[in-house]
Design a protein around this motif. Structure first.
Motif, mmCIF file in Angstrom:
data_model
loop_
_atom_site.group_PDB
_atom_site.id
_atom_site.type_symbol
_atom_site.label_atom_id
_atom_site.label_comp_id
_atom_site.label_asym_id
_atom_site.label_seq_id
_atom_site.Cartn_x
_atom_site.Cartn_y
_atom_site.Cartn_z
ATOM 1 N N SER A 11 0.789 -1.089 0.050
ATOM 2 C CA SER A 11 -0.144 -0.132 0.033
ATOM 3 C C SER A 11 0.893 1.255 -0.074
ATOM 4 O O SER A 11 1.531 1.368 0.779
ATOM 5 C CB SER A 11 -1.021 -0.133 1.248
ATOM 6 O OG SER A 11 -1.126 1.422 1.622
ATOM 7 N N ARG A 16 3.846 5.567 3.062
ATOM 8 C CA ARG A 16 4.064 6.949 3.498
ATOM 9 C C ARG A 16 4.342 7.123 4.966
ATOM 10 O O ARG A 16 5.342 7.711 5.332
ATOM 11 C CB ARG A 16 2.984 8.008 2.943
ATOM 12 C CG ARG A 16 2.664 8.311 1.677
ATOM 13 C CD ARG A 16 1.317 8.905 1.445
ATOM 14 N NE ARG A 16 0.964 8.642 0.094
ATOM 15 C CZ ARG A 16 -0.455 8.813 -0.399
ATOM 16 N NH1 ARG A 16 -1.168 8.928 0.607
ATOM 17 N NH2 ARG A 16 -0.626 8.737 -1.728
ATOM 18 N N GLN A 42 -9.367 -6.205 4.030
ATOM 19 C CA GLN A 42 -9.919 -4.831 4.663
ATOM 20 C C GLN A 42 -11.371 -4.901 4.553
ATOM 21 O O GLN A 42 -11.768 -4.167 5.387
ATOM 22 C CB GLN A 42 -9.466 -3.927 3.406
ATOM 23 C CG GLN A 42 -10.110 -3.956 2.150
ATOM 24 C CD GLN A 42 -9.340 -4.885 1.023
ATOM 25 O OE1 GLN A 42 -8.908 -5.978 1.433
ATOM 26 N NE2 GLN A 42 -9.406 -4.658 -0.324
ATOM 27 N N ARG A 55 -10.005 0.546 4.266
ATOM 28 C CA ARG A 55 -8.767 0.966 3.530
ATOM 29 C C ARG A 55 -7.784 0.799 4.544
ATOM 30 O O ARG A 55 -7.907 1.134 5.776
ATOM 31 C CB ARG A 55 -8.991 2.158 2.991
ATOM 32 C CG ARG A 55 -9.764 2.163 1.756
ATOM 33 C CD ARG A 55 -9.743 3.314 0.984
ATOM 34 N NE ARG A 55 -11.050 3.455 -0.204
ATOM 35 C CZ ARG A 55 -10.593 3.906 -1.309
ATOM 36 N NH1 ARG A 55 -9.577 4.366 -1.602
ATOM 37 N NH2 ARG A 55 -11.703 3.905 -2.091
ATOM 38 N N VAL A 56 -6.480 0.447 4.151
ATOM 39 C CA VAL A 56 -5.240 0.934 5.182
ATOM 40 C C VAL A 56 -4.603 2.119 4.410
ATOM 41 O O VAL A 56 -4.631 2.599 3.333
ATOM 42 C CB VAL A 56 -4.409 -0.158 5.017
ATOM 43 C CG1 VAL A 56 -4.916 -1.435 5.610
ATOM 44 C CG2 VAL A 56 -3.895 -0.418 3.455
ATOM 45 N N GLN A 68 -6.824 7.668 6.941
ATOM 46 C CA GLN A 68 -6.088 8.284 6.015
ATOM 47 C C GLN A 68 -4.622 8.627 6.138
ATOM 48 O O GLN A 68 -4.531 9.528 7.187
ATOM 49 C CB GLN A 68 -7.012 9.642 5.885
ATOM 50 C CG GLN A 68 -8.542 9.404 5.316
ATOM 51 C CD GLN A 68 -8.452 8.885 3.932
ATOM 52 O OE1 GLN A 68 -7.580 9.351 3.170
ATOM 53 N NE2 GLN A 68 -9.444 8.375 3.274
ATOM 54 N N SER A 69 -3.951 8.550 5.254
ATOM 55 C CA SER A 69 -2.360 8.814 5.315
ATOM 56 C C SER A 69 -2.188 10.367 5.681
ATOM 57 O O SER A 69 -1.155 10.464 6.694
ATOM 58 C CB SER A 69 -1.514 8.351 4.234
ATOM 59 O OG SER A 69 -2.026 8.908 3.193
ATOM 60 N N HIS A 108 -3.191 8.904 -6.597
ATOM 61 C CA HIS A 108 -3.466 7.790 -5.835
ATOM 62 C C HIS A 108 -4.838 7.246 -6.088
ATOM 63 O O HIS A 108 -5.306 6.337 -6.172
ATOM 64 C CB HIS A 108 -2.944 8.050 -4.641
ATOM 65 C CG HIS A 108 -2.939 6.964 -3.862
ATOM 66 N ND1 HIS A 108 -4.085 6.641 -2.802
ATOM 67 C CD2 HIS A 108 -2.086 5.447 -3.835
ATOM 68 C CE1 HIS A 108 -3.846 5.345 -2.450
ATOM 69 N NE2 HIS A 108 -2.981 4.649 -2.793
ATOM 70 N N ASN A 112 -5.900 3.601 -7.515
ATOM 71 C CA ASN A 112 -5.891 2.782 -6.390
ATOM 72 C C ASN A 112 -6.784 1.324 -6.436
ATOM 73 O O ASN A 112 -7.326 1.061 -7.802
ATOM 74 C CB ASN A 112 -6.926 3.310 -5.418
ATOM 75 C CG ASN A 112 -7.005 2.769 -4.111
ATOM 76 O OD1 ASN A 112 -6.194 2.028 -3.610
ATOM 77 N ND2 ASN A 112 -8.264 2.747 -3.360
ATOM 78 N N SER A 114 -9.118 -0.527 -5.594
ATOM 79 C CA SER A 114 -10.599 -0.720 -5.773
ATOM 80 C C SER A 114 -10.788 0.008 -6.926
ATOM 81 O O SER A 114 -11.901 -0.563 -7.803
ATOM 82 C CB SER A 114 -11.375 -0.299 -4.293
ATOM 83 O OG SER A 114 -11.049 0.964 -4.178
HETATM 84 N N1 LIG Z 1 -6.590 8.629 0.742
HETATM 85 C C1 LIG Z 1 -6.006 7.172 1.780
HETATM 86 C C2 LIG Z 1 -6.301 6.107 0.700
HETATM 87 C C3 LIG Z 1 -6.140 4.724 1.303
HETATM 88 C C4 LIG Z 1 -6.198 3.591 0.308
HETATM 89 O O1 LIG Z 1 -6.870 3.942 -0.510
HETATM 90 N N2 LIG Z 1 -5.491 2.782 0.725
HETATM 91 C C5 LIG Z 1 -5.423 1.459 -0.238
HETATM 92 C C6 LIG Z 1 -4.013 0.689 -0.556
HETATM 93 S S1 LIG Z 1 -3.128 1.930 -1.203
HETATM 94 C C7 LIG Z 1 -6.556 0.455 0.176
HETATM 95 O O2 LIG Z 1 -6.463 0.117 1.555
HETATM 96 N N3 LIG Z 1 -7.177 -0.225 -0.597
HETATM 97 C C8 LIG Z 1 -8.169 -1.174 -0.347
HETATM 98 C C9 LIG Z 1 -9.333 -1.463 -1.496
HETATM 99 O O3 LIG Z 1 -9.034 -0.499 -2.507
HETATM 100 O O4 LIG Z 1 -9.894 -2.395 -1.406
HETATM 101 C C10 LIG Z 1 -4.894 7.446 2.187
HETATM 102 O O5 LIG Z 1 -4.434 8.400 2.011
HETATM 103 O O6 LIG Z 1 -4.725 6.724 3.402
#
Ligand SMILES: N[C@@H](CCC(=O)N[C@@H](CS)C(=O)NCC(=O)O)C(=O)O
Length: 213
Positions: A11, A16, A42, A55-56, A68-69, A108, A112, A114
């Motif tokens: 991820s 980050r 997730q 989400r992670v 949210q990072s 991003h 992503n 999904s």
């Molecule tokens: N805007 C969120 C994005 C988080 C995100 O989209 N993480 C992705 C991995 S990079 C995730 O968990 N995806 C799971 C999915 O899409 O099902 C952040 O910055 O934390």
């Protein structure tokens, strides 16, 4: 109790945060959430209780948890100000955040997991076109970032904003990793590549890299 990071090695959003935790010298416990299609941890009921967005990353500090990072990075910056990942000067801070947002808000989110899965599985988009979609948004964003960097006297000396690392370097290196993973040719962005190479020399970045998780 050490803070916890719900994390997946590939991820970029979690990547980050791992870099920031290393730079700030914060010990943390990693809790892997496997996003691999088919496992989809997730979406488990247990993880949804931690993060309703499925989400992670999610960061847990005592009784407090936050996803949210960008929110996590700002929280770390406020609770562990040293070493600073945002410059003091408001103009420079704004420029750092601008670069972070190009990646975090405009590249991003449309590339992503999904989103790509939805294109493939729900809209039946051809895998080659999904690849074209991915690389289109990389080029669109990286082109803008390279132009920003070219206009700055600080860029590449050796980092995005000169000799001090900033959040922009965290966003950039994680996104470069992802572009390479998807075989996008990013040789047209020499400053981005130079900055990425400078960051990769640092143990805090290396330790956070997906291949070391
Ligand atoms: N805007 C969120 C994005 C988080 C995100 O989209 N993480 C992705 C991995 S990079 C995730 O968990 N995806 C799971 C999915 O899409 O099902 C952040 O910055 O934390």
């Amino acid at each position: 109790v050490a803070p916890k990071l719900y994390d997946y090695y590939r991820s970029t959003a979690a990547y980050r945060v791992r870099i920031a935790l290393n730079l700030k010298g914060i010990d943390y416990e990693k809790i892997p959430v496997n996003l691999k299609p088919g496992l989809d941890e997730q979406h488990s009921t247990a993880y949804r209780l931690v993060n309703p967005q499925s989400r992670v990353p999610t960061y847990v500090d005592g009784f407090f948890n936050v996803g949210q990072s960008s929110a996590i990075l700002e929280y770390l910056e406020e609770t562990h100000p040293e070493p600073a990942l945002l410059p003091r000067d408001p103009v420079h801070r704004a420029k750092v955040r601008e670069l972070c947002a190009i990646i975090g808000c405009d590249i991003h989110p449309v590339n992503n997991l999904s989103i790509l899965q939805y294109l493939k599985n729900e809209l039946n988009v051809d895998p080659l076109d999904v690849q074209n979609w991915y690389s289109h948004w990389i080029h669109q964003g990286f082109g803008a970032i390279e132009a920003h960097l070219e206009r700055s006297e600080l860029a590449g000396h050796p980092y995005c904003f000169g000799e001090h690392l900033s959040m922009a370097d965290l966003y950039l290196t994680a996104q470069v990793y992802n572009a390479n993973r998807f075989d996008v040719d990013i040789s047209a962005y020499p400053l981005i590549l130079e900055i990425d190479a400078a960051c990769q020399k640092l143990p805090e970045f290396n330790k956070a890299a997906p291949e070391n998780h």
